[in-house]
Design a protein around this motif. Sequence first.
Motif, short mmCIF file in Angstrom:
data_model
loop_
_atom_site.label_atom_id
_atom_site.label_comp_id
_atom_site.label_asym_id
_atom_site.label_seq_id
_atom_site.Cartn_x
_atom_site.Cartn_y
_atom_site.Cartn_z
N ASN A 80 1.00 -1.11 -0.02
CA ASN A 80 -0.04 -0.20 -0.50
C ASN A 80 0.74 1.33 0.43
O ASN A 80 0.83 2.41 1.28
CB ASN A 80 -0.90 -0.03 1.09
N THR A 81 1.50 0.92 -1.19
CA THR A 81 2.38 2.21 -1.32
C THR A 81 1.73 3.15 -2.55
O THR A 81 1.12 2.86 -2.40
CB THR A 81 3.53 2.41 -1.87
N GLY A 82 1.79 5.03 -1.53
CA GLY A 82 1.37 5.67 -2.14
C GLY A 82 2.38 6.61 -2.43
O GLY A 82 3.45 6.89 -1.99
N PHE A 83 2.33 8.09 -2.82
CA PHE A 83 3.38 8.86 -3.71
C PHE A 83 2.56 10.41 -3.26
O PHE A 83 1.63 10.67 -4.06
CB PHE A 83 3.27 8.90 -5.11
N VAL A 84 3.80 10.94 -2.85
CA VAL A 84 3.17 12.41 -2.72
C VAL A 84 4.10 13.12 -2.89
O VAL A 84 5.30 12.98 -2.52
CB VAL A 84 2.58 12.81 -1.29
#
Length: 171
Positions: A80-84
């Motif tokens: 559950n990697t997200g990018f910000v």
Amino acid sequence: MSSNKPRAITWFKDFMGVGYRYHDVYMNVFPLFQDKMPAFKLWNKSVDWWPDDQIKLRFVEDGDHYWFILYGGSDYKKDNTGFVKKVPMSENYQRFKVGYEKKVMLRFGIYKENTNPKRKERDGSMKKFDLEILKKTKSVYDIAFLQLPELAKDSVEWQCITQQQEENSSQ
């Protein structure tokens, strides 16, 4: 609480910025990285497993900057990697915002300094940077342009931005 509680997102922020490409059937958006191998491995570990219809792309405007927030998650890979990334407003972003058509192609881009003296611009001057867009793509349909003051306090986007601001102020 049920066992269907969403898993916490691990926010990845170690990329350079965001790029846009307009010359395809659907506009492309791509996080920009300096090195191809780490970007390629990150894509294979996370984004490659995201179902296209569950990817969320958010642009949260905050004065003369905006927050690029990308997440999807994979039940199969349990990742559950997200990018910000908080980036300055630009003409490219404004053009993208006005011109995208309910679907975007997500890719990763490699943006690095050109070290080959033979690589020149059309006018003959030394080309300072090279951009390579990786071939792998994902279709993104859930795209939103939001304003920071209007975010719900329990939204993923609000929590992500708050977490990033807290981390930045403690450094």
